[in-house]
Design a protein around this motif. Structure first.
Motif, PDB file in Angstrom:
ATOM      1  N   UNK A 107       0.820  -1.211   0.000  1.00 40.01           N
ATOM      2  CA  UNK A 107       0.000   0.000   0.000  1.00 40.01           C
ATOM      3  C   UNK A 107       0.859   1.268   0.000  1.00 40.01           C
ATOM      4  N   UNK A 108       1.822   1.339   0.878  1.00 35.44           N
ATOM      5  CA  UNK A 108       2.613   2.552   1.025  1.00 35.44           C
ATOM      6  C   UNK A 108       3.503   2.822  -0.185  1.00 35.44           C
ATOM      7  N   UNK A 109       4.079   1.772  -0.763  1.00 34.58           N
ATOM      8  CA  UNK A 109       5.045   1.959  -1.840  1.00 34.58           C
ATOM      9  C   UNK A 109       4.512   1.523  -3.207  1.00 34.58           C
ATOM     10  N   UNK A 110       3.205   1.284  -3.286  1.00 34.38           N
ATOM     11  CA  UNK A 110       2.553   0.931  -4.545  1.00 34.38           C
ATOM     12  C   UNK A 110       3.267  -0.228  -5.248  1.00 34.38           C
ATOM     13  N   UNK A 111       3.467  -1.300  -4.507  1.00 34.59           N
ATOM     14  CA  UNK A 111       4.100  -2.500  -5.042  1.00 34.59           C
ATOM     15  C   UNK A 111       3.005  -3.446  -5.512  1.00 34.59           C
ATOM     16  N   UNK A 112       3.003  -3.840  -6.779  1.00 33.25           N
ATOM     17  CA  UNK A 112       1.919  -4.680  -7.316  1.00 33.25           C
ATOM     18  C   UNK A 112       1.748  -6.005  -6.574  1.00 33.25           C
ATOM     19  N   UNK A 113       2.863  -6.690  -6.301  1.00 32.46           N
ATOM     20  CA  UNK A 113       2.779  -7.975  -5.613  1.00 32.46           C
ATOM     21  C   UNK A 113       3.920  -8.119  -4.615  1.00 32.46           C
ATOM     22  N   UNK A 114       3.630  -8.795  -3.534  1.00 29.98           N
ATOM     23  CA  UNK A 114       4.650  -9.073  -2.521  1.00 29.98           C
ATOM     24  C   UNK A 114       4.235 -10.307  -1.741  1.00 29.98           C
ATOM     25  N   UNK A 115       5.211 -11.005  -1.220  1.00 30.33           N
ATOM     26  CA  UNK A 115       4.932 -12.203  -0.425  1.00 30.33           C
ATOM     27  C   UNK A 115       6.097 -12.448   0.521  1.00 30.33           C
ATOM     28  N   UNK A 116       5.859 -13.327   1.496  1.00 31.05           N
ATOM     29  CA  UNK A 116       6.893 -13.596   2.491  1.00 31.05           C
ATOM     30  C   UNK A 116       6.811 -15.054   2.921  1.00 31.05           C
ATOM     31  N   UNK A 117       7.963 -15.620   3.215  1.00 30.32           N
ATOM     32  CA  UNK A 117       8.034 -16.957   3.793  1.00 30.32           C
ATOM     33  C   UNK A 117       9.022 -16.915   4.946  1.00 30.32           C
ATOM     34  N   UNK A 118       8.656 -17.627   6.022  1.00 24.96           N
ATOM     35  CA  UNK A 118       9.518 -17.703   7.202  1.00 24.96           C
ATOM     36  C   UNK A 118       9.648 -19.176   7.569  1.00 24.96           C
ATOM     37  N   UNK A 119      10.895 -19.652   7.627  1.00 28.45           N
ATOM     38  CA  UNK A 119      11.118 -21.062   7.941  1.00 28.45           C
ATOM     39  C   UNK A 119      11.798 -21.259   9.288  1.00 28.45           C
ATOM     40  N   UNK A 120      11.973 -20.181  10.008  1.00 24.79           N
ATOM     41  CA  UNK A 120      12.585 -20.313  11.320  1.00 24.79           C
ATOM     42  C   UNK A 120      11.641 -19.954  12.450  1.00 24.79           C
ATOM     43  N   UNK A 121      10.330 -19.901  12.165  1.00 26.82           N
ATOM     44  CA  UNK A 121       9.362 -19.471  13.179  1.00 26.82           C
ATOM     45  C   UNK A 121       9.112 -20.564  14.217  1.00 26.82           C
ATOM     46  N   UNK A 122       8.596 -20.156  15.356  1.00 30.16           N
ATOM     47  CA  UNK A 122       8.236 -21.104  16.405  1.00 30.16           C
ATOM     48  C   UNK A 122       7.128 -22.035  15.904  1.00 30.16           C
ATOM     49  N   UNK A 123       7.059 -23.241  16.462  1.00 26.87           N
ATOM     50  CA  UNK A 123       6.125 -24.267  15.990  1.00 26.87           C
ATOM     51  C   UNK A 123       4.670 -23.825  16.042  1.00 26.87           C
ATOM     52  N   UNK A 124       4.317 -22.949  16.966  1.00 23.92           N
ATOM     53  CA  UNK A 124       2.935 -22.527  17.105  1.00 23.92           C
ATOM     54  C   UNK A 124       2.428 -21.821  15.849  1.00 23.92           C
ATOM     55  N   UNK A 125       3.331 -21.319  15.010  1.00 27.11           N
ATOM     56  CA  UNK A 125       2.935 -20.594  13.797  1.00 27.11           C
ATOM     57  C   UNK A 125       2.971 -21.466  12.539  1.00 27.11           C
ATOM     58  N   UNK A 126       3.261 -22.753  12.690  1.00 25.85           N
ATOM     59  CA  UNK A 126       3.454 -23.612  11.524  1.00 25.85           C
ATOM     60  C   UNK A 126       2.221 -23.757  10.642  1.00 25.85           C
ATOM     61  N   UNK A 127       1.034 -23.511  11.176  1.00 27.17           N
ATOM     62  CA  UNK A 127      -0.199 -23.686  10.395  1.00 27.17           C
ATOM     63  C   UNK A 127      -0.543 -22.440   9.587  1.00 27.17           C
ATOM     64  N   UNK A 128       0.180 -21.367   9.765  1.00 21.25           N
ATOM     65  CA  UNK A 128      -0.133 -20.117   9.077  1.00 21.25           C
ATOM     66  C   UNK A 128       0.528 -20.074   7.691  1.00 21.25           C
ATOM     67  N   UNK A 129      -0.056 -19.329   6.754  1.00 16.63           N
ATOM     68  CA  UNK A 129       0.430 -19.329   5.356  1.00 16.63           C
ATOM     69  C   UNK A 129       1.897 -18.962   5.196  1.00 16.63           C
ATOM     70  N   UNK A 130       2.394 -18.017   5.989  1.00 16.23           N
ATOM     71  CA  UNK A 130       3.782 -17.580   5.819  1.00 16.23           C
ATOM     72  C   UNK A 130       4.784 -18.666   6.189  1.00 16.23           C
ATOM     73  N   UNK A 131       4.324 -19.743   6.881  1.00 12.02           N
ATOM     74  CA  UNK A 131       5.211 -20.821   7.319  1.00 12.02           C
ATOM     75  C   UNK A 131       5.127 -22.039   6.399  1.00 12.02           C
ATOM     76  N   UNK A 132       4.534 -21.884   5.204  1.00 14.72           N
ATOM     77  CA  UNK A 132       4.467 -22.997   4.262  1.00 14.72           C
ATOM     78  C   UNK A 132       5.860 -23.490   3.898  1.00 14.72           C
ATOM     79  N   UNK A 133       5.912 -24.732   3.464  1.00 14.33           N
ATOM     80  CA  UNK A 133       7.189 -25.379   3.178  1.00 14.33           C
ATOM     81  C   UNK A 133       7.995 -24.621   2.111  1.00 14.33           C
TER      82      UNK A 133
END
Length: 225
Positions: A107-133
């Motif tokens: 929104x702030x920088x008018x970027x058409x697409x963006x995404x994020x992945x995190x593979x070092x998160x705590x186990x409690x977050x494993x079911x969330x989209x950003x923690x996909x394999x």
């Protein structure tokens, strides 16, 4: 040109070293005629000097206008960065951080697409989209980046994290790490259908700051040591 052994350089040196010459021969100033750069008409030395001064002043005005424009742009970027950082800091639920970070960044920088992945998160977050394999190759690539990558989309796995990968022509890949020497715990991808938006020769200092702020905010998702 040389006249009886006297060259133009000799004349120029004489005039430069004899400042009183034109004071003693003031009538020469009015007699000297030069060609105007704005036409073939002849102008006096004084008129030519005035034209040169006007051109110099015009050049200085353009430089000042350019400096003001850059200053205004820098203030605008700083304001956007401030609003984005504030949105991250105001997010109380750690699990919401990746979505807020990406949405506000777009929104702030008018970027058409963006995404994020995190593979070092705590186990409690494993079911969330950003923690996909994420593949080991993608993790190794992120770990190898000492600064953000910018360039064409040449089949990076990170491009597949985006909603419409077919339209991606250029992208920026930003590794996420708490400290400079730490291994990457995730990666942020910014993408555009414009092939020149993220070019290989662009500066990455601002993107590195984006990565630093994102990494600091997302560190709340990491396991407590």
């Amino acid at each position: 040109m040389s006249i009886q052994g006297i060259t133009e350089q000799d004349i120029a040196n004489y005039l430069a070293n004899t400042p009183g010459f034109f004071e003693r021969h003031a009538e020469l100033l009015a007699a000297i005629q030069l060609t105007s750069p704005h036409g073939q008409r002849a102008v006096s030395l004084q008129e030519r000097q005035m034209e040169m001064l006007r051109e110099k002043h015009k050049g200085l005005e353009l430089r000042i206008i350019e400096m003001i424009r850059h200053g205004t742009e820098n203030v605008s970027i700083a304001d956007k960065l401030h609003r984005w950082t504030r949105a991250i800091m105001l997010t109380h639920n750690p699990g919401d951080l990746p979505d807020v970070l990406v949405a506000e960044l777009k929104h702030q920088f008018m970027i058409p697409q963006a995404a994020i992945r995190i593979w070092g998160a705590a186990e409690v977050f494993n079911v969330l989209p950003f923690a996909k394999s994420v593949s080991e190759d993608a993790r190794s690539f992120a770990a190898s980046l000492t600064q953000p990558y910018c360039g064409v989309n040449s089949g990076f796995e990170a491009a597949q994290w985006l909603a419409d990968v077919a339209t991606v022509m250029s992208l920026a890949l930003i590794p996420l790490r708490v400290r400079q020497d730490d291994p990457a715990f995730g990666m942020l991808v910014l993408a555009s259908p414009d092939p020149t938006r993220y070019s290989a020769d662009m500066g990455t200092e601002f993107l590195s700051r984006i990565g630093d702020i994102a990494s600091a905010g997302l560190s709340r998702l990491l396991p407590v040591a």
